[in-house]
Enzyme design. Structure first.
Site, short mmCIF file in Angstrom:
data_model
loop_
_atom_site.label_atom_id
_atom_site.label_comp_id
_atom_site.label_asym_id
_atom_site.label_seq_id
_atom_site.Cartn_x
_atom_site.Cartn_y
_atom_site.Cartn_z
N ARG A 122 -3.32 10.27 7.79
CA ARG A 122 -3.68 9.42 6.66
C ARG A 122 -4.89 8.56 6.99
O ARG A 122 -5.60 8.13 6.10
CB ARG A 122 -2.51 8.48 6.32
N ARG A 126 -13.84 6.89 12.57
CA ARG A 126 -15.25 7.03 12.19
C ARG A 126 -16.18 6.63 13.33
O ARG A 126 -15.94 5.63 14.01
CB ARG A 126 -15.56 6.13 10.99
N ARG A 198 13.01 3.56 5.06
CA ARG A 198 12.68 2.24 5.59
C ARG A 198 12.57 1.29 4.41
O ARG A 198 12.08 1.66 3.34
CB ARG A 198 11.33 2.25 6.33
N ARG A 228 2.42 -6.64 9.46
CA ARG A 228 1.14 -7.13 8.95
C ARG A 228 1.36 -8.39 8.12
O ARG A 228 2.48 -8.70 7.71
CB ARG A 228 0.44 -6.07 8.11
N GLU A 249 5.19 -9.12 6.69
CA GLU A 249 5.91 -7.91 6.30
C GLU A 249 6.68 -7.36 7.51
O GLU A 249 6.09 -7.14 8.56
CB GLU A 249 4.85 -6.91 5.83
N TYR A 297 6.27 11.02 1.31
CA TYR A 297 5.46 9.82 1.55
C TYR A 297 4.13 10.00 0.82
O TYR A 297 3.14 10.38 1.39
CB TYR A 297 5.26 9.69 3.06
N ASP A 299 1.06 8.61 -1.81
CA ASP A 299 0.38 7.46 -2.38
C ASP A 299 0.48 7.50 -3.90
O ASP A 299 0.85 8.53 -4.48
CB ASP A 299 -1.09 7.46 -1.95
N1 UDP Z 1 -0.63 2.72 11.68
C1 UDP Z 1 -0.65 2.12 12.92
N2 UDP Z 1 -1.39 0.99 13.10
C2 UDP Z 1 -2.07 0.42 12.09
C3 UDP Z 1 -2.05 1.02 10.81
C4 UDP Z 1 -1.30 2.18 10.63
O1 UDP Z 1 -0.02 2.59 13.85
O2 UDP Z 1 -2.70 -0.64 12.32
C5 UDP Z 1 0.16 3.97 11.53
C6 UDP Z 1 1.59 3.67 11.12
O3 UDP Z 1 2.44 4.63 11.72
C7 UDP Z 1 1.54 3.86 9.63
C8 UDP Z 1 0.55 5.02 9.49
O4 UDP Z 1 -0.42 4.80 10.54
O5 UDP Z 1 2.78 4.16 9.08
C9 UDP Z 1 -0.14 5.14 8.14
O6 UDP Z 1 -0.80 3.93 7.85
P1 UDP Z 1 -1.06 3.41 6.36
O7 UDP Z 1 -1.97 2.24 6.43
O8 UDP Z 1 -1.48 4.58 5.54
O9 UDP Z 1 0.41 2.92 5.92
P2 UDP Z 1 1.00 2.31 4.53
O10 UDP Z 1 -0.08 1.47 3.91
O11 UDP Z 1 1.43 3.48 3.69
O12 UDP Z 1 2.16 1.48 5.00
#
Ligand code: UDP
Length: 320
Positions: A122, A126, A198, A228, A249, A297, A299
């Site tokens: 996902r 870069r 979850r 976060r 969160e 999962y 979006d």
């Molecule tokens: N992830 C991580 N560190 C980060 C951000 C994301 O390890 O700082 C991993 C984590 O396993 C997460 C996945 O990458 O579930 C996908 O991230 P995304 O931001 O797409 O998650 P969402 O916004 O759907 O919670």
């Protein structure tokens, strides 16, 4: 504007889906730029040239950084079988441990070796300074929020909304057709057992002014209990407020009375899910849609695309 169920940023490459949502709400331009705190320092996400240069204390060019990361990456992994292998193959151990290992354990309550590589896919990596979290053509925030957007979708003479009304599988025959977007296992009253989800706990914090300076700050260290902190005024910069609302969160296993947020996919397959999928396929008069109804999962844009496609197929099959 406060996102009661956690931050949702609309982003898509699908022009039709973008047009679809824009019929119901005007979108304000918004670009998600996420930061991450680890070991007392702040970095830019998704991993980009700024992250790499700040993390390794270097001033590498895109090509230098690419070579540098390739040297660290585990080239013996040909086809990554799980999240950890995907990370080690593409970014190497240092960045993986700083940004993904702890966060992923907290987010999923599992080892990264137990969850699929697709979850890491996902996120882009870069070798330039582009810090837009999403690599999509369209991105924005519904000007008056998602609740209002959904109200507009439902505002149609053929739609009647009945809240707090349970649907029992035995009621299905009373309807021409049922599209079920609730949890897949809940439809079947969990008869094979409970699928794993979850859930999230949000701890609301109110302060004045600008408390963190950005919308999303990830805390990637395992020792920090939250994943976060989101500061919601930054999601709608066209609004002006003296005070500010933030949410810490926390992710945890979803118990029967909790709101399911994320379906949990496993690398070792899920026979329980297969049982429900078979039962769903055999269920007459019902179509299962959405993140919970299909236990995927997805979006928002993918969910809408899947729903529009499902409807087109269903109409085709019931054209007579
Ligand atoms: N992830 C991580 N560190 C980060 C951000 C994301 O390890 O700082 C991993 C984590 O396993 C997460 C996945 O990458 O579930 C996908 O991230 P995304 O931001 O797409 O998650 P969402 O916004 O759907 O919670």
């Amino acid at each position: 504007m406060v996102h009661a169920y956690g931050p949702h940023i609309f982003h898509t490459n699908d022009d039709e889906v973008w047009e679809y949502v824009n019929q119901f709400m005007s979108f304000k331009p918004y670009v998600n730029r996420v930061k991450a705190t680890t070991k007392g320092k702040v970095f830019s996400l998704p991993i980009n040239l700024l992250t790499i240069n700040q993390f390794f204390g270097s001033t590498m060019s895109p090509n230098e950084a690419r070579e540098f990361i390739e040297e660290r990456a585990d080239t013996s992994i040909k086809e990554p079988q799980n999240f950890e292998e995907q990370a080690l193959k593409f970014i190497g151990p240092e960045l993986y441990e700083a940004f993904f290992l702890g966060y992923t354990r907290k987010q999923w309550g599992k080892e990264p070796t137990e969850i699929p590589a697709s979850i890491l896919k996902r996120l882009p990596v870069r070798f330039n300074y582009d810090d837009n979290y999403f690599a999509h053509r369209h991105q924005g925030m519904p000007e008056h929020g998602y609740t209002s957007m959904v109200e507009n979708i439902l505002n149609h003479p053929n739609i009647e909304v009945k809240l707090n009304t349970k649907l029992d599988p035995s009621d299905v025959e009373d309807y021409d057709h049922v599209f079920w977007s609730g949890p897949l296992d809940a439809y079947f009253k969990h008869k094979f057992g409970r699928l794993q989800y979850r859930t999230l706990d949000f701890e609301r914090i109110e302060k004045s002014g600008d408390a963190q300076g950005c919308a999303v700050m990830n805390y990637t260290d395992e020792e920090v209990p939250w994943t976060r902190i989101t500061e919601h005024k930054h999601f709608s910069p066209w609004e002006a407020h003296d005070k500010t609302v933030l949410f810490r969160e926390y992710s945890r296993s979803c118990e029967p009375d909790d709101i399911p947020y994320y379906p949990i996919h496993r690398t070792d397959g899920d026979t329980l899910l297969e049982q429900y999928q078979e039962a769903a396929a055999a269920e007459e008069g019902v179509t299962f849609i959405g993140r919970l109804g299909t236990y995927r999962y997805m979006d928002m844009d993918v969910t809408i695309r899947a729903a529009l496609d499902t409807l087109a197929e269903w109409r085709g099959a019931h054209a007579s």
